[in-house]
Structures are given as C-alpha cells and as structure tokens.
Write an enzyme that holds these catalytic residues in place. Sequence first.
Site, PDB file in Angstrom:
ATOM      1  N   THR A  59      -4.595  -8.971  -0.377  1.00 35.69           N
ATOM      2  CA  THR A  59      -3.897  -8.787  -1.656  1.00 35.69           C
ATOM      3  C   THR A  59      -4.313  -9.868  -2.647  1.00 35.69           C
ATOM      4  OG1 THR A  59      -1.751  -8.686  -2.772  1.00 35.69           O
ATOM      5  CG2 THR A  59      -1.815  -9.912  -0.716  1.00 35.69           C
ATOM      6  N   ASN A  73      -8.813 -12.779   3.609  1.00 36.17           N
ATOM      7  CA  ASN A  73      -9.330 -12.129   2.395  1.00 36.17           C
ATOM      8  C   ASN A  73     -10.783 -12.593   2.215  1.00 36.17           C
ATOM      9  OD1 ASN A  73      -9.754 -11.385  -0.450  1.00 36.17           O
ATOM     10  ND2 ASN A  73      -7.522 -11.236  -0.594  1.00 36.17           N
ATOM     11  N   PRO A  74     -11.678 -11.705   1.774  1.00 38.98           N
ATOM     12  CA  PRO A  74     -13.051 -12.175   1.541  1.00 38.98           C
ATOM     13  C   PRO A  74     -13.149 -13.124   0.348  1.00 38.98           C
ATOM     14  CG  PRO A  74     -12.927  -9.754   1.570  1.00 38.98           C
ATOM     15  CD  PRO A  74     -11.526 -10.265   1.555  1.00 38.98           C
ATOM     16  N   HIS A  76       6.033  -0.580  -2.514  1.00 40.49           N
ATOM     17  CA  HIS A  76       5.600   0.154  -3.710  1.00 40.49           C
ATOM     18  C   HIS A  76       5.631   1.663  -3.501  1.00 40.49           C
ATOM     19  CE1 HIS A  76       3.390  -3.690  -5.276  1.00 40.49           C
ATOM     20  NE2 HIS A  76       4.692  -3.767  -5.369  1.00 40.49           N
ATOM     21  N   ASN A 118       0.820  -1.206   0.000  1.00 40.44           N
ATOM     22  CA  ASN A 118       0.000   0.000   0.000  1.00 40.44           C
ATOM     23  C   ASN A 118       0.857   1.260   0.000  1.00 40.44           C
ATOM     24  OD1 ASN A 118      -2.121  -1.673   0.009  1.00 40.44           O
ATOM     25  ND2 ASN A 118      -2.630  -1.436   2.166  1.00 40.44           N
TER      26      ASN A 118
END
Length: 280
Positions: A219, A244-245, A132, A113
């Site tokens: 991610t 994570n969903p 990043h 992020n």
Amino acid sequence: MSEYPSPRMLKSFITQIRGERGNLVVLTGAGISAESGIPTFRGREGYWVVGSREYQPQEMATHAMFRKNPEAVWAWYLYRRDVCSRAEPNPGHDAVVALEDLYGERFRLVTQNVDGLHLRAGNTRKRTYQIHGNINFARCDDIGCNQRVRLLPEGLGMGRLKGSMLTVDEYACLQCPECGGWTRPHILWFDECYDDHNFYYDSSITAAASASVLLVVGTSGATSLPMYVGGLAAEKGALIIDVNPKPNPFSRLAESTGGLFIRGKGSTVLPSIVDQISHV
Ligand code: NAD
C-alpha cells in the site's frame, strides 16, 4: 532494508506473537493483488475515458461522479469487476491465509482491496475487514431504502470491453429491487466517510490498538484509515514490518520505530516469512 526477512526480523516476529498472547494484524493494499493481474491505481491502466475526457480513479470513485453519471461509474466498476473475477489469488494471498491458520483468533486482516481475492484465497469473513468494500456487492443508493447489501449476479458485466457503455439488461439489473432507484457499488468512495457497519472502522482501530505485529503489504498509504492503523499500532508498541518494492510512508514508519522495511514483492516475501516462521 533487505529483500527477504532476516533472522533478526523473524526472531522479533516470533518473540512478539508466537506462543504468547500477541496479535498479528496484516494490512494489505492494491500491491498484493498486482501480481494477480489487477492494476494498482498508480499506472496508465487506472485511467478511464468518459466522452472525450480521461478520468483518474480518484475522480471516478466518488459519489459526486456517480450522481452526475451513474452509467459511466457502473460501466467502470463492471469492467474492473470482470478483471477481478478473471484474476486468481497469488502466493502472497495464500501466505496471508497461512498466517490466519497459524494465529487463528489472534489474527486480523485489514484490506483496502475491493477485489475479494483474500476471501477467495481462504481468509475468513469473520477476521477480514474489507475497509473499502467489495466490488462483487451493491446496495441501494438511497440511504432511506430498506434494501440490504446484495451480491451482484455472477455473469453481470462479464467480458465487457474497456470503455463500453451499459447494456439494457445490465441497466435493469442495477436498479434497486425494492424502490426502483439506482443501486451503487458497495465501495467506500474517496468523498465518503468510514463507518463500522459497512467498512469496519472501529473494528480496524481496535485491532490496530492491540497488535503486537503489524505486517503491511502493498500500500502507498494514500488513504486515511490505513495510515491511522499504522500510526496507532506503532504508538502502542507494535513491531511494524512493511513489504513493498518501493519506499512509502509505511516503510518510513517501520524504519523510524525499530521495525523493518522488506523491499520486495508480496508474492515472494510473504511465503518466505511463512516458511521460516513455520520451521522455527
Ligand atoms: P496504490 O495503488 O496507491 O499503491 C500500491 C502500492 O503497492 C504501491 O506502494 C506499490 O509500490 C506497491 N506494490 C506494487 N506491486 C507490488 C507487489 N508485487 N508487492 C507488494 N507491493 C507492491 O494502492 P493502495 O495503497 O491500496 O490505495 C489505492 C486505493 O485503491 C485503495 O483504496 C484500494 O481500495 C483501491 N484499489 C484496489 C484495488 C484492488 O482491489 N485490487 C486495485 C486498485 C485500487
């Protein structure tokens, strides 16, 4: 697959790192900030119009696009920076701070992020690898220029509307104070390579290689270093936990190596993990 950490998972987690010398590496992506109101790259909000054409983030976030149209790329980044600066860390970010507090030197955070929310929540710069970059910083686009990475002025670009072009003042602020050329966002673009100096490449690999537990949150695994970090940690025997969903390459890695896929949102699952660890 479960919505919340099972006792079995927590037992493995604790056995691996608590009271021993094991290291915890947390790897985060855009999903952990989604509930702070920062869109991921996978929805309609990601698109950006230049002239009469719609561009996807994967086209905007490139040095090729910056060379062609620096004003448009900066307008996009200043808009996104405004969105990020209005956002607040959510309970998922707070839980990652709690994990750093619990494990100290045995903790590393590798984040894709660029929004800076982990640092704003309280994670330390020393143990946070922003692989990043960070949307609040810029550096000269000329690699021969001596100018260092600098913090953008606080109010720059604030309150701008989606699609609006740079103002004269913004334009002036974005020129390099050293050489007068364009500065660029301090972001690793899709057509650029990782390094350690700016983007913690070697540091992330070292952390992955010595992880006892790799906790992955939000991610989709679309970029190379995070996938490498996951693969290396698994190869070295780390327990992989993915939050994570939706199923994704990390959930498959976790499930195929004896780890866990916890299907849920970062803001609910992470505090629950911290809560249970703290009470064991
Ligand atoms: P991505 O957009 O490719 O994927 C987001 C992932 O988060 C998906 O797998 C999705 O299922 C999951 N997700 C959505 N809501 C979630 C929630 N509440 N809790 C947990 N997970 C949730 O994001 P990426 O994998 O990070 O890769 C995209 C690239 O875009 C990265 O390089 C990143 O730097 C950049 N990016 C950053 C931000 C940011 O800084 N907040 C935002 C958008 C994109």
